[in-house]
Design a protein around this motif. Structure first.
Motif, PDB file in Angstrom:
ATOM      1  N   VAL A  73       0.850  -1.194   0.000  1.00  0.00           N
ATOM      2  CA  VAL A  73       0.000   0.000   0.000  1.00  0.00           C
ATOM      3  C   VAL A  73       0.886   1.245   0.000  1.00  0.00           C
ATOM      4  CG1 VAL A  73      -1.751   1.319   1.235  1.00  0.00           C
ATOM      5  CG2 VAL A  73      -1.875  -1.184   1.195  1.00  0.00           C
ATOM      6  N   ALA A  74       0.644   2.129  -0.974  1.00  0.00           N
ATOM      7  CA  ALA A  74       1.359   3.400  -1.059  1.00  0.00           C
ATOM      8  C   ALA A  74       0.457   4.509  -0.533  1.00  0.00           C
ATOM      9  CB  ALA A  74       1.754   3.691  -2.502  1.00  0.00           C
ATOM     10  N   THR A  75       1.012   5.358   0.339  1.00  0.00           N
ATOM     11  CA  THR A  75       0.233   6.460   0.922  1.00  0.00           C
ATOM     12  C   THR A  75       0.815   7.784   0.454  1.00  0.00           C
ATOM     13  OG1 THR A  75      -0.236   5.118   2.886  1.00  0.00           O
ATOM     14  CG2 THR A  75      -0.613   7.486   3.057  1.00  0.00           C
ATOM     15  N   ALA A  76      -0.050   8.641  -0.079  1.00  0.00           N
ATOM     16  CA  ALA A  76       0.380   9.909  -0.657  1.00  0.00           C
ATOM     17  C   ALA A  76       1.023  10.806   0.402  1.00  0.00           C
ATOM     18  CB  ALA A  76      -0.815  10.623  -1.287  1.00  0.00           C
ATOM     19  N   LEU A  92      -6.039   1.020 -17.659  1.00  0.00           N
ATOM     20  CA  LEU A  92      -5.445   1.219 -16.339  1.00  0.00           C
ATOM     21  C   LEU A  92      -6.377   0.683 -15.259  1.00  0.00           C
ATOM     22  CD1 LEU A  92      -3.237   2.595 -14.521  1.00  0.00           C
ATOM     23  CD2 LEU A  92      -4.668   4.642 -14.583  1.00  0.00           C
ATOM     24  N   HIS A  93      -5.814  -0.095 -14.334  1.00  0.00           N
ATOM     25  CA  HIS A  93      -6.559  -0.542 -13.152  1.00  0.00           C
ATOM     26  C   HIS A  93      -5.844  -0.022 -11.919  1.00  0.00           C
ATOM     27  CE1 HIS A  93      -8.883  -3.144 -10.438  1.00  0.00           C
ATOM     28  NE2 HIS A  93      -7.729  -3.276  -9.785  1.00  0.00           N
ATOM     29  N   MET A  94      -6.617   0.496 -10.959  1.00  0.00           N
ATOM     30  CA  MET A  94      -6.029   0.966  -9.714  1.00  0.00           C
ATOM     31  C   MET A  94      -7.063   0.885  -8.601  1.00  0.00           C
ATOM     32  SD  MET A  94      -5.961   5.057 -10.606  1.00  0.00           S
ATOM     33  CE  MET A  94      -5.366   5.533  -8.999  1.00  0.00           C
ATOM     34  N   GLU A  95      -6.571   0.738  -7.371  1.00  0.00           N
ATOM     35  CA  GLU A  95      -7.433   0.727  -6.190  1.00  0.00           C
ATOM     36  C   GLU A  95      -6.949   1.818  -5.246  1.00  0.00           C
ATOM     37  OE1 GLU A  95      -7.449  -3.276  -4.647  1.00  0.00           O
ATOM     38  OE2 GLU A  95      -7.722  -4.136  -6.652  1.00  0.00           O
ATOM     39  N   TRP A  96      -7.915   2.530  -4.664  1.00  0.00           N
ATOM     40  CA  TRP A  96      -7.558   3.644  -3.791  1.00  0.00           C
ATOM     41  C   TRP A  96      -8.583   3.774  -2.665  1.00  0.00           C
ATOM     42  CZ3 TRP A  96     -11.069   7.722  -3.444  1.00  0.00           C
ATOM     43  CH2 TRP A  96     -12.036   7.783  -4.453  1.00  0.00           C
ATOM     44  N   ALA A  97      -8.144   4.394  -1.574  1.00  0.00           N
ATOM     45  CA  ALA A  97      -9.025   4.566  -0.411  1.00  0.00           C
ATOM     46  C   ALA A  97      -8.769   5.930   0.214  1.00  0.00           C
ATOM     47  CB  ALA A  97      -8.787   3.462   0.616  1.00  0.00           C
ATOM     48  N   SER A  98      -9.841   6.610   0.558  1.00  0.00           N
ATOM     49  CA  SER A  98      -9.728   7.869   1.296  1.00  0.00           C
ATOM     50  C   SER A  98      -9.420   7.529   2.757  1.00  0.00           C
ATOM     51  CB  SER A  98     -11.024   8.673   1.190  1.00  0.00           C
ATOM     52  OG  SER A  98     -12.109   7.925   1.718  1.00  0.00           O
ATOM     53  N   PRO A  99      -8.944   8.487   3.557  1.00  0.00           N
ATOM     54  CA  PRO A  99      -8.597   8.193   4.955  1.00  0.00           C
ATOM     55  C   PRO A  99      -9.796   7.682   5.758  1.00  0.00           C
ATOM     56  CG  PRO A  99      -7.676  10.299   4.271  1.00  0.00           C
ATOM     57  CD  PRO A  99      -8.593   9.863   3.170  1.00  0.00           C
ATOM     58  N   LEU A 220       0.345  10.553 -10.005  1.00  0.00           N
ATOM     59  CA  LEU A 220      -0.585  10.555  -8.879  1.00  0.00           C
ATOM     60  C   LEU A 220      -0.318  11.809  -8.055  1.00  0.00           C
ATOM     61  CD1 LEU A 220      -0.452   6.806  -7.736  1.00  0.00           C
ATOM     62  CD2 LEU A 220      -2.266   7.940  -9.031  1.00  0.00           C
ATOM     63  N   GLN A 221      -1.391  12.463  -7.668  1.00  0.00           N
ATOM     64  CA  GLN A 221      -1.301  13.768  -7.014  1.00  0.00           C
ATOM     65  C   GLN A 221      -1.291  13.635  -5.485  1.00  0.00           C
ATOM     66  OE1 GLN A 221      -4.906  16.171  -7.097  1.00  0.00           O
ATOM     67  NE2 GLN A 221      -3.727  17.929  -7.789  1.00  0.00           N
ATOM     68  N   PHE A 222      -0.527  14.498  -4.859  1.00  0.00           N
ATOM     69  CA  PHE A 222      -0.641  14.690  -3.414  1.00  0.00           C
ATOM     70  C   PHE A 222      -1.295  16.044  -3.192  1.00  0.00           C
ATOM     71  CE2 PHE A 222       1.220  16.449   0.589  1.00  0.00           C
ATOM     72  CZ  PHE A 222       0.509  15.636   1.459  1.00  0.00           C
ATOM     73  N   HIS A 223      -2.472  16.030  -2.550  1.00  0.00           N
ATOM     74  CA  HIS A 223      -3.237  17.256  -2.350  1.00  0.00           C
ATOM     75  C   HIS A 223      -3.412  17.534  -0.851  1.00  0.00           C
ATOM     76  CE1 HIS A 223      -6.550  20.192  -2.887  1.00  0.00           C
ATOM     77  NE2 HIS A 223      -6.116  20.305  -4.128  1.00  0.00           N
ATOM     78  N   GLY A 224      -2.459  17.052  -0.057  1.00  0.00           N
ATOM     79  CA  GLY A 224      -2.504  17.305   1.378  1.00  0.00           C
ATOM     80  C   GLY A 224      -3.221  16.230   2.178  1.00  0.00           C
ATOM     81  N   ASN A 225      -3.820  15.235   1.506  1.00  0.00           N
ATOM     82  CA  ASN A 225      -4.544  14.170   2.211  1.00  0.00           C
ATOM     83  C   ASN A 225      -3.846  12.824   2.013  1.00  0.00           C
ATOM     84  OD1 ASN A 225      -7.336  15.845   0.845  1.00  0.00           O
ATOM     85  ND2 ASN A 225      -6.775  15.946   2.995  1.00  0.00           N
ATOM     86  N   PRO A 226      -3.768  11.997   3.067  1.00  0.00           N
ATOM     87  CA  PRO A 226      -3.077  10.704   2.972  1.00  0.00           C
ATOM     88  C   PRO A 226      -3.934   9.635   2.288  1.00  0.00           C
ATOM     89  CG  PRO A 226      -3.921  11.010   5.191  1.00  0.00           C
ATOM     90  CD  PRO A 226      -4.241  12.268   4.451  1.00  0.00           C
ATOM     91  N   VAL A 227      -4.204   9.843   1.007  1.00  0.00           N
ATOM     92  CA  VAL A 227      -4.959   8.861   0.219  1.00  0.00           C
ATOM     93  C   VAL A 227      -4.057   7.661  -0.053  1.00  0.00           C
ATOM     94  CG1 VAL A 227      -6.206   8.480  -1.944  1.00  0.00           C
ATOM     95  CG2 VAL A 227      -6.325  10.706  -0.810  1.00  0.00           C
ATOM     96  N   ARG A 228      -4.638   6.457   0.008  1.00  0.00           N
ATOM     97  CA  ARG A 228      -3.859   5.228  -0.166  1.00  0.00           C
ATOM     98  C   ARG A 228      -4.126   4.596  -1.531  1.00  0.00           C
ATOM     99  NH1 ARG A 228      -6.081   1.750   4.361  1.00  0.00           N
ATOM    100  NH2 ARG A 228      -7.920   3.059   3.995  1.00  0.00           N
ATOM    101  N   PHE A 229      -3.091   3.904  -2.053  1.00  0.00           N
ATOM    102  CA  PHE A 229      -3.176   3.258  -3.359  1.00  0.00           C
ATOM    103  C   PHE A 229      -2.581   1.849  -3.278  1.00  0.00           C
ATOM    104  CE2 PHE A 229      -2.941   7.802  -4.037  1.00  0.00           C
ATOM    105  CZ  PHE A 229      -3.895   8.044  -5.019  1.00  0.00           C
ATOM    106  N   ARG A 230      -3.166   0.939  -4.060  1.00  0.00           N
ATOM    107  CA  ARG A 230      -2.621  -0.415  -4.146  1.00  0.00           C
ATOM    108  C   ARG A 230      -3.050  -1.041  -5.482  1.00  0.00           C
ATOM    109  NH1 ARG A 230      -6.583  -3.975  -0.035  1.00  0.00           N
ATOM    110  NH2 ARG A 230      -8.371  -4.020  -1.481  1.00  0.00           N
ATOM    111  N   ASN A 231      -2.428  -2.167  -5.801  1.00  0.00           N
ATOM    112  CA  ASN A 231      -2.809  -2.990  -6.956  1.00  0.00           C
ATOM    113  C   ASN A 231      -3.085  -2.131  -8.193  1.00  0.00           C
ATOM    114  OD1 ASN A 231      -3.326  -5.325  -8.362  1.00  0.00           O
ATOM    115  ND2 ASN A 231      -5.465  -5.440  -7.744  1.00  0.00           N
TER     116      ASN A 231
END
Length: 330
Positions: A73-76, A92-99, A220-231
């Motif tokens: 898991v990568a965290t912005a 493109l396939h990607m999975e992401w989660a908000s905090p 992938l953007q960092f906008h000040g929030n620790p959004v997570r990415f995987r797969n």
């Protein structure tokens, strides 16, 4: 089976074959499609995919060392990251989660974004019970097209994006002759259906097409929030091209967008009844002026008719004598 039954079956098959007509063959010769082994699960990368975020690290990214990476898991954090490899047309396939913990509102809640060709942004945002401008919520082509629906999961839960992107088509002068197009599926729900992108997706100005290469990074953007990415994985799209096309074929497929090519529809074949009806309409149209004249004649007042009848008729002209001939008998 008796001989009589066999002959009856053969006759039925022959009649059915004639009724179906002759098979259409385009004459185009195609290469055999290559074999791609799909993943065990729908979200797993197929055999020809390039893994961008897997189980090991963020070595596929420039700036990846700035982000936190743990257990796949990568965290912005601390800036935008860009793929080292550059791409054009992709799946493109990607999975992401908000905090998990909800902080802020509107654009300040779970904000990030995935940029294709480092230019065209699909918004990432916690849009679960979160009011913001519609062309800035999750699944939007940022500042251009809102998602058709809001398919967002609750904060902290994993979302999926499946994106099909085709780059803009340019002519020899690098002018765009066909727009970039994008399809976005969010959690199995279609949000953008081959949307024609209007140009770069800016926050502060209207979209316009900037000049860029045929292949650019995914970012992938960092906008000040620790959004997570995987797969996260990508497949380069390579249209299958014919190996031979007859000169008289009208079924040539170009790499350019078909919207730049004139498409002529085949006229429908007329049945006998359609021809008869068309003939009747044509005859009626020819009769129509005569009917209108007759109606107009009947509609004239009696006095007007009497005046027309009382008008002196012009006398018929007498035939002129031939000047060359003599009036006297020979």
């Amino acid at each position: 089976m008796s001989m009589r039954s066999f002959l009856a079956l053969v006759c039925c098959l022959a009649v059915a074959s004639i009724a179906c007509g002759q098979e259409f063959k385009s004459g185009i010769e195609w290469p055999e499609p290559k074999v791609v082994t799909p993943g065990d699960k729908p979200a797993d990368p197929p055999s020809d995919a390039i893994v961008l975020i897997g189980t090991e690290d963020l070595s596929a990214w420039n700036g990846g060392e700035k982000w936190k990476f743990e257990d796949g898991v990568a965290t912005a954090a601390k800036g935008q990251i860009k793929t080292k490899q550059k791409f054009g047309d992709i799946q493109l396939h990607m999975e992401w989660a908000s905090p998990d913990e909800v902080k802020g509102s509107g654009q300040g809640r779970g904000n990030s974004g995935v940029f294709l060709m480092d230019t065209y942004e699909i918004q990432i945002l916690d849009s679960y019970d979160n009011t913001t401008y519609f062309d800035g919520q999750a699944g939007a082509v940022y500042k251009q097209s809102p998602p058709m629906v809001n398919a967002m999961k609750k904060p902290g839960q994993w979302n999926t994006y499946d994106i099909i992107f085709t780059k803009p088509v340019r002519n020899e002068k690098a002018d765009v002759i066909a727009p970039a197009r994008i399809t976005v599926i969010h959690n199995g729900v279609l949000l953008q259906n081959s949307y024609p992108i209007r140009g770069s997706t800016h926050w502060h100005k209207a979209p316009e097409y900037d000049r860029h290469k045929d292949a650019e990074s995914i970012s992938l953007q960092f906008h000040g929030n620790p959004v997570r990415f995987r797969n996260m994985w990508v497949r380069e799209i390579q249209p299958i091209e014919p190996t031979f096309v007859p000169e008289d074929s009208e079924m040539v497929r170009y790499r350019a967008d078909w919207s730049t090519e004139p498409i002529t529809a085949t006229p429908p074949q007329e049945s006998e009844s359609d021809k008869e009806e068309a003939g009747k309409k044509e005859a009626d149209q020819k009769k129509a002026p005569k009917k209108e004249e007759a109606k107009a004649e009947k509609a004239k007042p009696k006095k007007e008719k009497m005046k027309e009848e009382a008008k002196p008729q012009p006398k018929a002209e007498e035939p002129k004598q031939d000047a060359k001939k003599s009036d006297k008998p020979e």
